[in-house]
Design a protein around this motif. Structure first.
Motif: not given
Length: 129
Positions: A11-12, A14-15, A18-19, A54, A98, A100, A128
């Motif tokens: 998830d990190a 993917k964020r 996106d960022f 994305r 990312g 995590h 991120v």
């Protein structure tokens, strides 16, 4: 600005993608998405497919790249060093990654690719969470 985004399917990650997409569109930059693995699997293709989706949603034509490493020992520090090698070889201006939070034991044993890249102080890095 040429931005490198290493992805790992978390998830990190993917964020971070996106960022980076937003960052590139606001700054007129280009993106290079890369996924490192030592053995491509169905999960690898799912990670690349998610990144393609994305990028397409943002009308970015970049194609995620798969980099296969032949390593005996697979750890985050090794991945971080590979990312730095890609940065040096291709002259990227910025890395977005990312990160995590792992448990203390996992971090002591495996380290963090993001920390390896950040501590190298070789290129501006955006982490991120």
């Amino acid at each position: 600005m040429q931005i490198l985004i290493p992805i790992d399917g978390t998830d990190a990650s993917k964020r971070a993608l996106d960022f980076a997409i937003e960052m590139a569109s606001q700054m007129g930059g280009s993106l290079h998405v890369v996924h490192f693995t030592n053995k491509p699997t169905d999960a690898t293709e799912a990670i690349l497919d998610d990144a393609r989706g994305r990028l397409a949603s943002a009308n970015i034509s970049a194609e995620p790249e798969l980099t296969t490493l032949t390593v005996d020992v697979w750890n985050a520090d090794r991945v971080g060093k590979e990312i730095l090698d890609v940065v040096e070889a291709h002259g990227y201006d910025h890395v977005v990654m990312g990160h995590h939070e792992d448990g203390t034991v996992e971090r002591a044993i495996f380290g963090s690719a993001a920390e390896t890249v950040l501590r190298a102080e070789a290129i501006p890095v955006t982490i991120v969470p």
